[in-house]
Structures are given as structure tokens and as C-alpha cells.
Scaffold this motif. Sequence first.
Motif, short mmCIF file in Angstrom:
data_model
loop_
_atom_site.label_atom_id
_atom_site.label_comp_id
_atom_site.label_asym_id
_atom_site.label_seq_id
_atom_site.Cartn_x
_atom_site.Cartn_y
_atom_site.Cartn_z
N THR B 145 1.37 -1.39 -0.27
CA THR B 145 0.34 -0.03 0.33
C THR B 145 1.12 0.49 -0.01
O THR B 145 0.69 2.20 0.37
CB THR B 145 -0.94 -0.10 1.32
OG1 THR B 145 -0.08 0.14 2.21
CG2 THR B 145 -1.89 -1.48 1.43
N THR B 149 -0.20 5.21 -3.28
CA THR B 149 -1.64 4.73 -2.09
C THR B 149 -2.24 4.91 -1.57
O THR B 149 -2.56 6.33 -1.47
CB THR B 149 -1.32 3.33 -2.94
OG1 THR B 149 -0.74 2.76 -1.80
CG2 THR B 149 -0.94 2.45 -3.50
N HIS B 183 -8.58 -5.55 -0.83
CA HIS B 183 -7.65 -4.71 -2.22
C HIS B 183 -7.47 -3.36 -2.15
O HIS B 183 -7.71 -2.81 -1.54
CB HIS B 183 -9.38 -4.07 -2.79
CG HIS B 183 -10.50 -5.88 -2.43
ND1 HIS B 183 -10.61 -6.21 -3.80
CD2 HIS B 183 -11.29 -6.26 -1.75
CE1 HIS B 183 -11.38 -7.31 -4.18
NE2 HIS B 183 -12.26 -7.03 -2.66
N SER B 184 -6.88 -3.09 -3.63
CA SER B 184 -5.73 -2.21 -3.20
C SER B 184 -6.13 -1.35 -4.50
O SER B 184 -7.50 -1.51 -5.26
CB SER B 184 -4.35 -2.73 -3.95
OG SER B 184 -3.51 -1.15 -4.49
N ASN B 190 -2.53 -7.11 -7.26
CA ASN B 190 -4.00 -7.76 -7.27
C ASN B 190 -3.52 -8.70 -5.70
O ASN B 190 -2.15 -9.27 -6.28
CB ASN B 190 -4.19 -9.00 -8.11
CG ASN B 190 -4.26 -7.84 -9.52
OD1 ASN B 190 -6.44 -7.15 -9.12
ND2 ASN B 190 -4.10 -8.42 -10.62
N THR B 195 -7.68 -6.00 -7.94
CA THR B 195 -7.53 -3.86 -7.47
C THR B 195 -9.13 -3.53 -7.98
O THR B 195 -9.74 -3.97 -8.86
CB THR B 195 -6.29 -3.49 -8.64
OG1 THR B 195 -6.29 -2.49 -7.88
CG2 THR B 195 -6.69 -4.41 -10.10
#
Lengths: 463, 272
Positions: B145, B149, B183-184, B190, B195
Motif C-alpha cells: 500500500t 496509494t 483490495h488495493s 491484485n 485491484t
Amino acid sequence: MRYRSQSIAYWYFAIAMCLFGLQLVFGLLTASKYLGPDPLLDFLPFDKTKAIHTNLLIVWVLTGFMGATYYVVPEESRSEIYSVKLAYIQLVTWTLMGVTAIVGYMFGWTAGNKMLEQPFPLKIVIVIVMLMFLYNILMTIKRAGRWTVTEGVLVAGLGLAAVLYLPALIEYENYTVSIFYRWWTIHLWVEGVWEMIQGGLLAYLLIRLSGADREVMEKWLYVIVGLVFMAGILGTAHHYYWVGVPHYWLPIGGFFSALEPMALLGMAMYAYFAMRRAGFSHPNSLAVHWTIGSAVFTVFGAGLLGLAHTWPSVNKWTHGTLITAMHGHGAFYGAYAMTVMAMISYTLPHLTNDRKVEGNSLGYWAFWMQVMGMFGMTLSFGTAGIGQVYLERILGLGYLDTQLKLQVHFLMLIATASVFATGAALFIWNFFRTVPRSAATIDSSTSAPDLAPAGHASSAGSG
Amino acid sequence: MTKRQGRLFFIICTLVSATAFIGLTFDSHRRFPGLTNEDKLTPEIIRGKDVWHNSNCINCHTLLGEGGYYAPDLTKITQQRGTPYLTAFLKDPSQFYSEEKHRRLMPNPKLSDAEISEVIAFLDWVGHIDNQGWPPRPIIVSGTTIPGTDVGQPSTHTSVSTDPVAQGEALFRSSPPACGACHSIAPGVNLAGPTLAGLATRAAAIITSPEYKGEAKTSADYIRESITHPSVYLVPGATYSANNQSFMPDNFATDLEPRQIDSLVAYLETLK
């Protein structure tokens, strides 16, 4: 060596050394799995090698403690061991138990409870062996009719270690309760009664090596063990913070854990001042190295590295990371492995033939390589742990991705562990280099000169 | 100080500490049933604990932060991964992670279906123990992350504003429901789930495709349906579903309030 039955100690130390060597083989194997991939994944995965590594540690250190006790008690009580035969039966049973446990772990026979992986039947064997041991020691003291505070603390520590193993025999349905009592065994061993054993052995060594007055040494031994218990018993709380216990364990754990290094610092000062008074003049300076080394490394590994992460607001972030492995390695090595090696270094010139009291260069290489190697290993785990806390716990990077970023620390771990293992191999080689003295040839005139005056033992019940 | 005083010090310290410790132990026992939901401790969960021990899980994983430090902490795993995912994972862990990429892999524990369901029940029970809110933020198994992000964003429930998008974003990052654990929102990343980057655009394409059998008419409908009924449309990939069932937990329709689902949809709809 003044008593023939003290030669029992050699065989306990010999087994301890074999298991120590094996522990390091499994330790290196376990460490290599941090780098991966693991070609032994299907036969000897990490969980098995790690369980074997930690169990071997416990078994060899306890073997060392028992051997040391068989050496110390005759001298302190001025009597031969009650039953030499029982001591050897005990050693054989104990060794068979240890080997069975290791082979069992390889094939998945485990109780799967960290550090207490021994399957139930083996736990019963452990209890029986401890009872044999305590019976033999207590009967020796009873028959002699005299005991000293030094051996009293040592034997009480071993007796309590056996008692504290009992909660491990019970099955708990509630996992939190199971964790709660697991620490009664593990924490109260290593931060309680094992320190009592360490204190007793340290007092024995210091009286012999420094010639310090027994009355003074035993007075301070009481104070140190008192401090250890004051901090250590309630310090158990630092294992309870996040496992489902009431909140009050947090401030209690924080406060008493912060006191734990004080007790250990007291122990180091105890050792240092006793030796300084004597001017480090004992011929067995290798044993002096190990004795002082143990006291100092305990402050570092158990005291400071423990304090580094027992405060609740710190532990909230470090709990369950490699920071714990850092502390675990430093603490067990400094407090226990080094104490046993101090006892071995002190007794070996008495227990074996053709050995100089002052030791040889091999012995000093073994000491320094181990100390530096272990220092490097704690740094490797520590830096890996700090990286892990930051990346995984603070920034939120996934566990597996974080571990990938720590590879350089794992390389450092393997490098320093190799230095340590070389030092340990030298120590083991040095141990087996000469043959043991047979009991028949033992004569008190062959004893190395000790600086201590004859012990002022108490008569039974008044000590 | 005399030796006698030293001994007295030792005896008093030991007795005081031991008495306090035993007293607190009694009190803890009084509180354990409430803190650990002991009333929910079923025979299945106890059998699951035995599976946990017999498989020596603790010498790699940690649970409540205790264990081997070699594999992820599993304290809250059932709140991050649904039963279908964990079942499929325990049947064959090597499908889900690459040993080449992560350099370590879980050996197949060779558990029966019953044992798998028991150990999952056990882990779910552990996940609901009141343990002073540890871990302080979700510990996720894998994925990144970091750059660009969601690093440094709030990780717990916060009422950031009255804007539903901002509320949805805060909820997405909080635990539970721990959407971000699987979930990113970074393109191409993934994790356990696909994703969500470009979700709104993809949703629009999915609902018009012949494979789609659901009832959604708009992107927002599709996103809502995916949260409340994850198995209606299965994103292709062996690690996302099996036997026509998505690995995503299906408890959000009941565990989240309608207002929370609305804000999540509002937020996810902005991912174009």
C-alpha cells in the motif's frame, strides 16, 4: 574436585554440549529458511526446525544446570551424591526423552504449543526425571545434614522449575487461558526461577573465583533473588497485554517489566564488584571471562533488549515481530547458555585430564567468537524487527512483502550466526579434546587452587 | 544489611509479588468468560484448537501476536478473508502464493474438510476475543500500500466529514470491514481480491457483457451488488472463487448499515 561423585557432572555437560551443537545445526537451518525458497519444505519446514531449535535449547541448558548441580552440591554439602547410579539412570532417561522428542517433531508428533511442544507422554517423562533429580539432590543434602544458601537457592530454583512445569500438563479449552498458563511455565522459568538458578551458580563461581566472603555473597544473593522475583513475577504481565486479559495487566506489566533490568543490573554489579575485589587473580581466567560475561550479557540481552519492547505503548507495535526474536536470543544466551559454559569452563580442569587451569587460546577464541556472534545476531534480529514494525505495522505493507524487504538483515543474521556457531564449535571441540578423569583416580590433591576459604555452611534448618 | 535482613527482603518481595499475582489471576478468571466470549466456545471450536496445535501452526504463524514470526499473524484473519477463501487456501496454499516471488511458502497441512472448517471456526472465535484492540491497525498478509496509494491515511473509523465519498473512503480503510486488506486501489496490484483501480469503468463494461447475469443497470448498482452479494458476478481467476462462490466474505449485507454501504458505493464509484 574433592568428591568422586562430582564426575557425574562431566557426562551431563558432555550431553549438553552434543545437544548445543545440534541446536545450532537446526538454528542455522532455520535461519536459512528466512532467505528461501526452502528445498526441505515438505520434509523439514520452518515450524519443525524452529521447534527443534528451541526445544534443544531448553533441554541442553537444563542438562547443564543439572550437571552443574551435581558438581556444586557435593562441595557445598561436603558429601558424595546420594546415588550415583540414579544420577546416570536419570541422564539416560532424560537424553532418550530429548532424542525421542526431536525425532517425533520431525514426523509431526507435537503438542504444537510454543516451547511446550513435548507430547503428553514425554511431559510425564520430564516430570519423572525431575523428581529423580530432586530426590537424589535432596537426599544428598539430607544425608550430609548441611547446606549452604548458595546451593539452597540453586536447588530451590530447580525445584520450582519442576513445579512450574505442572501447568503445562493441563489442557485448557479456552485458548486465552491456555496462553495465560503457558507463561506461568515459560516466563516464570526464564524471568524467575531460572534466574534463581543462575544466581546460585553465579554465587558459587564468584565465591570460588574471587575468594569473596561467603557471608557477604550470600547476603546479596538473597537481595538479588528478591529483586528478581519482585519484578519477574508481576512482569509476567508483559506477555498478557494482547491475549484477552483485563486491562489492568497493561500498567502492571509496564511498571514491573521496567524494574526487571534493575535486578539484572544488580546481578552484574554483584559479579563485577566481587571480582574487582579479588583483582581477577584466579588462575582460571577463562572461567572468569564466562562468569563476568554471563552477568554482563544478561543485562544486555535480558534486561535492556527486554525493556526495549515491554512498555505497553511500544509493545502494541512490536508484539509478534522479530523484535521478540532479538530479545529471546540475547536473553537465553546471556543468562543461561553462558552460565552453563561458565560452569563448564570452571569445572573442566577438574573433570578432565591434561588440561591447564588457565585455559588455552582455543577457549578464548570460543568465548569471543560466541559473544561477538551473538551480539551480531541480536543486532540482525533487532534491525529486521525495527524494519518490520515500520513497514508492516506503521505503513501497512503486507507481511510477506515486508519480509522480502528484510532479506539483507537475514543475510547479516546468517553471517553473524556463522561466527557464533564457529565459536560454539570451538567450545565443543575444546570440551571433548581431552578425556574425562575416571572417578577412581580422583584425589582432592589434584584440585586446582581456589581462592575461596572453606565454606561456612549452615547446619540443616538454620541457614 | 545483614544476611538475615537480606533473607527477609527476599521472602517479603517474593510473598508480596506472588500474592498479588495470584490475586490478579483469580480476578482474571472471573473476567475471562466475558472477554473471550466463552459462551460461544463450541465443541467444533475446541476441535479447531486441537487442529491448530496438532498442525504446529504456531511455530510459523502468530496468533494474538504469539508464535513463530515466520508467517502472517492470524488474529483477525477471518475478518479479512471469508470462509470460502480460507477453505480453498488450506486445501492447497501453493495456489495462492508464489514461492519464487515471496521466497517462502506454507506447506500443505493435509487437513480434512471437517478439520479445515473446525480450524476456521477456532480462528473466527479468536478473532472476536476482546484483546485491548490489538493489532492497532490491520496486519495484512500480502500486497503493498506504499507509493502513491493509501499510506498514512486514517485506519480506524473516523467521521471525516459529511461527504459520503469521504466517509466511504474512511470506511474502506477501516477495520472492520477491512476492504483494504484484500483490495488495493493501485492499478495492477491484485491482493487476495482484484485491484479496484478503474472499478467504475470496468463495472460499466461488465454489466453490458453477456457473462453478466445480475440485475445491476448502473455502475453504482454493480458495486453495491458486489458488496452485498459477491457471488453474483465472479471475477475470473482461480484465487478469487471456486464452485461458483466468490472468496469474498458475504456478511457485509448484514454487518454493514445501509448508510455505510451507500458511502462505500459513493467512494468506489469515484475509482474510474
